[in-house]
Write a protein that holds these residues in place. Structure first.
Motif, mmCIF file in Angstrom:
data_model
loop_
_atom_site.group_PDB
_atom_site.id
_atom_site.type_symbol
_atom_site.label_atom_id
_atom_site.label_comp_id
_atom_site.label_asym_id
_atom_site.label_seq_id
_atom_site.Cartn_x
_atom_site.Cartn_y
_atom_site.Cartn_z
ATOM 1 N N TYR A 150 0.415 -1.351 -0.013
ATOM 2 C CA TYR A 150 -0.152 0.094 -0.273
ATOM 3 C C TYR A 150 1.270 0.950 0.084
ATOM 4 N N LEU A 151 1.957 1.792 0.593
ATOM 5 C CA LEU A 151 2.612 2.290 0.720
ATOM 6 C C LEU A 151 3.682 2.776 0.130
ATOM 7 N N THR A 152 4.043 1.791 -0.823
ATOM 8 C CA THR A 152 4.937 1.402 -2.051
ATOM 9 C C THR A 152 4.096 1.881 -3.230
ATOM 10 N N THR A 153 2.724 1.745 -3.357
ATOM 11 C CA THR A 153 2.162 2.232 -4.625
ATOM 12 C C THR A 153 1.700 3.491 -4.325
ATOM 13 N N TYR A 154 1.087 3.683 -3.427
ATOM 14 C CA TYR A 154 1.129 5.618 -2.880
ATOM 15 C C TYR A 154 1.854 6.280 -3.964
ATOM 16 N N VAL A 155 2.847 5.519 -3.700
ATOM 17 C CA VAL A 155 4.063 6.417 -5.032
ATOM 18 C C VAL A 155 3.274 6.598 -6.542
ATOM 19 N N ASN A 156 2.489 5.387 -6.799
ATOM 20 C CA ASN A 156 2.380 5.983 -7.707
ATOM 21 C C ASN A 156 1.091 6.954 -7.738
ATOM 22 N N LEU A 157 0.391 6.588 -6.835
ATOM 23 C CA LEU A 157 -1.192 7.442 -6.820
ATOM 24 C C LEU A 157 -0.304 8.783 -6.989
ATOM 25 N N CYS A 158 0.569 9.498 -6.522
ATOM 26 C CA CYS A 158 1.343 11.189 -5.567
ATOM 27 C C CYS A 158 1.714 11.004 -7.359
ATOM 28 N N TRP A 159 2.374 9.854 -8.359
ATOM 29 C CA TRP A 159 2.706 10.375 -9.628
ATOM 30 C C TRP A 159 1.174 11.229 -10.108
ATOM 31 N N VAL A 160 0.475 9.914 -10.151
ATOM 32 C CA VAL A 160 -0.979 10.242 -10.723
ATOM 33 C C VAL A 160 -1.246 11.737 -10.320
ATOM 34 N N LEU A 161 -1.641 12.063 -9.246
ATOM 35 C CA LEU A 161 -2.281 13.406 -8.840
ATOM 36 C C LEU A 161 -1.348 14.464 -8.936
ATOM 37 N N GLY A 162 -0.290 14.230 -9.470
ATOM 38 C CA GLY A 162 0.766 15.799 -9.804
ATOM 39 C C GLY A 162 0.263 15.477 -11.258
ATOM 40 N N GLN A 163 -0.161 14.421 -12.043
ATOM 41 C CA GLN A 163 -0.478 15.151 -13.531
ATOM 42 C C GLN A 163 -1.418 15.472 -13.412
ATOM 43 N N TYR A 315 -6.835 11.572 -15.778
ATOM 44 C CA TYR A 315 -6.140 11.752 -14.788
ATOM 45 C C TYR A 315 -6.844 11.506 -13.669
ATOM 46 N N ALA A 316 -7.885 12.609 -13.809
ATOM 47 C CA ALA A 316 -9.002 11.513 -12.529
ATOM 48 C C ALA A 316 -9.450 9.896 -12.156
ATOM 49 N N ILE A 317 -9.773 9.344 -13.583
ATOM 50 C CA ILE A 317 -9.672 7.941 -13.832
ATOM 51 C C ILE A 317 -8.805 7.165 -13.036
ATOM 52 N N GLY A 318 -7.318 7.368 -13.749
ATOM 53 C CA GLY A 318 -5.943 6.862 -12.863
ATOM 54 C C GLY A 318 -6.080 6.630 -11.485
ATOM 55 N N MET A 319 -6.413 8.308 -10.824
ATOM 56 C CA MET A 319 -6.157 8.160 -9.384
ATOM 57 C C MET A 319 -7.518 7.365 -8.820
ATOM 58 N N VAL A 320 -8.133 6.808 -9.854
ATOM 59 C CA VAL A 320 -9.361 6.063 -8.835
ATOM 60 C C VAL A 320 -8.464 4.065 -9.186
ATOM 61 N N GLY A 321 -8.097 4.257 -10.626
ATOM 62 C CA GLY A 321 -6.991 2.921 -11.084
ATOM 63 C C GLY A 321 -6.409 2.306 -9.884
ATOM 64 N N THR A 322 -5.856 3.252 -9.161
ATOM 65 C CA THR A 322 -4.412 3.609 -8.093
ATOM 66 C C THR A 322 -5.343 2.623 -6.743
ATOM 67 N N ILE A 323 -6.301 3.740 -6.126
ATOM 68 C CA ILE A 323 -6.645 3.427 -4.859
ATOM 69 C C ILE A 323 -7.784 1.808 -4.935
ATOM 70 N N SER A 324 -7.789 1.322 -6.259
ATOM 71 C CA SER A 324 -8.647 0.466 -6.638
ATOM 72 C C SER A 324 -7.690 -1.210 -7.116
ATOM 73 N N SER A 325 -6.012 -0.984 -6.409
ATOM 74 C CA SER A 325 -5.334 -2.124 -7.279
ATOM 75 C C SER A 325 -4.820 -1.888 -5.588
ATOM 76 N N TRP A 326 -5.251 -1.422 -4.385
ATOM 77 C CA TRP A 326 -5.041 -1.771 -3.518
ATOM 78 C C TRP A 326 -5.972 -2.361 -3.054
ATOM 79 N N PHE A 327 -6.951 -2.649 -3.500
ATOM 80 C CA PHE A 327 -8.100 -3.884 -3.252
ATOM 81 C C PHE A 327 -7.700 -4.905 -4.192
ATOM 82 N N LEU A 328 -6.701 -4.813 -5.365
ATOM 83 C CA LEU A 328 -6.594 -5.677 -6.173
ATOM 84 C C LEU A 328 -5.096 -6.622 -5.998
ATOM 85 N N MET A 329 -4.334 -5.938 -5.574
ATOM 86 C CA MET A 329 -2.968 -7.191 -4.653
ATOM 87 C C MET A 329 -3.569 -7.789 -3.566
ATOM 88 N N GLY A 330 -4.344 -7.196 -2.780
ATOM 89 C CA GLY A 330 -4.389 -8.295 -1.610
ATOM 90 C C GLY A 330 -5.160 -9.369 -2.049
#
Length: 505
Positions: A150-163, A315-330
């Motif tokens: 969760y914390l390592t993939t949060y980096v990708n969320l920051c990337w998408v948020l910046g975009q 990019y809004a869709i990208g943020m939703v996708g990143t958050i969904s990955s936290w559940f999908l990885m589990g």
């Protein structure tokens, strides 16, 4: 330890990790900024060339040069970080990089020509290179196994948020006709470094870094800082430090050194390959359609304002996708998500290519819509999962340098793609537009084949267990099912652990 217990026990670790990772917003912001500026009328008039139809275009050569400038700087910053962070610690290097980027942003804001802008991008790339790897390594080292993904993939969320932020700002300033239409977006980058630097000053050092440098007592103190006493979850800081020492001593037995060359010896060679190719796949799977989304949408036939609107939605869709990955990885794990995501993206790229063969007016809207679908798939699979994999796969002693090598492979591949992409989309060059989907569909399929045979599943494994799996040369497809005992090395390492703990008493 369950997810809920980890959150109750490690809320401070989560907070510090999130703070440092927020620096990646700056890189995501600027990366999208440049790609979007190529479709920006005011920017094109300042740095572009007059075309026969009366419009201005930044030439394909300068588009490649400007896009690659930051990546060249990042390569330098990555290698510097791999050396200095292991010597001085994560905190000091992070603070120095944040102070440096504050000064470098001045060049971008007031650059009078493309040459000065290129110079500014190269210099800004150096601290961005530090942020790329240091934040991921820090997140992997301050949190327990269950929170790692969760914390390592949060980096990708920051990337998408910046975009997303950069797309929104550009859209808001689209009506301006003066030079501040593109200078203000550059200047906004000063917002983040100041408050992040203040926070990092108070942040604890990585306990793993302290153990590697023999500072056992400090590591135990930091662990107590990272945890909450009243959590109700049993926790023994001394036992956790003992496990860190054991893992560190085990890795020293396998690989005595911590140099870049050690990343290519023994089982670490395989780990370096996995990290490097996994990160390169982020670029090779066709995400160039997202990086140049606004420019692509415009060249596909959408009006400029619609092109920027679609980018914001993307990019809004990208943020939703990143958050969904936290559940999908589990639910599915890293390997399954990576392979499944690549399979779907291969099909989407080929469909984009076939749609581009048509000339109907509806085709351009279908192309834009497919890029949105692609974005969701990418940001729920390959985009964020990559950060988890590159942080989990390396050995703890070589993690910082292994991530540096992996990210530099990503940057080198990115430079090649940044040279090709403008020619693919630019009407004054190859003018492939959506037909580039055929090229990236083929590339995405090759990435899928590699992942099936070479990408292992690290879900739920401690760093000690991963050491054993790589030491035994377990095939990638059998990582999830293989039973291992990370404490099978006998009394030799246990004696070293006892000696290390005794020295601190």
């Amino acid at each position: 330890m369950t997810f809920g217990q980890a959150v109750r026990l490690y809320p401070k670790a989560i907070g510090w990790s999130i703070l440092l990772s927020t620096a990646v917003i700056m890189e995501g912001y600027d990366t999208n900024l440049l790609g979007s500026f190529y479709a920006y009328p005011q920017f094109a008039r300042k740095y572009g060339v007059l075309q026969s139809d009366g419009s201005y275009q930044v030439t394909a050569a300068w588009q490649s040069g400007l896009s690659n400038g930051a990546q060249i700087g990042e390569i330098l910053g990555l290698f510097i970080n791999g050396i200095v962070s292991e010597h001085y610690g994560y905190r000091k290097v992070m603070m120095a990089s944040l102070i440096a980027v504050i000064g470098f942003i001045f060049i971008n804001v007031f650059s009078p020509n493309t040459t000065a802008l290129l110079f500014g991008e190269i210099l800004c790339g150096i601290p961005w290179g530090v942020f790329q790897t240091l934040t991921t390594a820090y997140a992997a080292e301050v949190c327990p196994v269950v929170l790692r993904a969760y914390l390592t993939t949060y980096v990708n969320l920051c990337w998408v948020l910046g975009q997303l932020i950069s797309s929104g700002i550009l859209r808001a300033l689209l009506s301006r006709t003066d030079e501040w239409a593109y200078r203000i977006p550059f200047a906004i980058q000063w917002v983040w470094p100041v408050f992040i630097c203040i926070g990092v000053f108070f942040a604890p050092e990585s306990p793993w870094w302290l153990v590697r440098h023999g500072k056992v007592a400090e590591a135990e103190h930091v662990l107590r800082r990272l945890t909450r006493k009243s959590s109700g979850v049993p926790f023994d800081a001394s036992a956790t430090v003992a496990m860190m020492i054991y893992t560190n001593e085990h890795e020293r037995e396998i690989t005595a050194g911590t140099s870049y060359w050690d990343c290519f010896k023994g089982s670490d060679l395989r780990r370096s390959e996995i990290g490097a190719v996994t990160w390169a796949i982020q670029t090779l799977c066709g995400n160039v359609f997202m990086s140049y989304s606004t420019y692509f949408f415009e060249q596909a036939g959408l009006a400029t304002d619609f092109a920027y609107d679609f980018s914001i939605i993307m990019y809004a869709i990208g943020m939703v996708g990143t958050i969904s990955s936290w559940f999908l990885m589990g639910w599915f794990g890293r390997r399954t998500l990576y392979i499944g995501g690549l399979a779907v993206m291969t099909v989407l790229m080929l469909v984009v290519g076939f749609l581009a063969l048509g000339t109907a007016d509806a085709a351009k809207w279908a192309l834009a819509s497919l890029v949105l679908v692609y974005t969701f798939i990418y940001d729920s699979t390959v985009g964020p999962v990559c950060y988890s994999l590159v942080a989990e796969i390396p050995s703890t002693r070589l993690r910082a340098k292994s991530i540096v090598i992996s990210r530099n492979v990503y940057n080198i591949v990115g430079i090649v793609v940044s040279v090709l992409a403008p020619y693919m989309f630019n009407p004054s060059a190859w003018n492939w537009k959506g037909k580039a989907g055929f090229f990236w569909g083929g590339s995405c399929f090759l990435c899928l084949v590699w992942c099936y045979f070479r990408l292992p599943e690290p879900k739920g494994r401690t760093y000690g267990e991963l050491d054993v799996l790589f030491e035994r040369k377990v095939p990638a497809r059998k990582f999830a099912s293989t039973v291992v005992d990370p404490f099978h090395h006998g009394n030799k390492i246990e004696t070293k652990v006892e000696e290390a703990l005794t020295e601190q008493v």
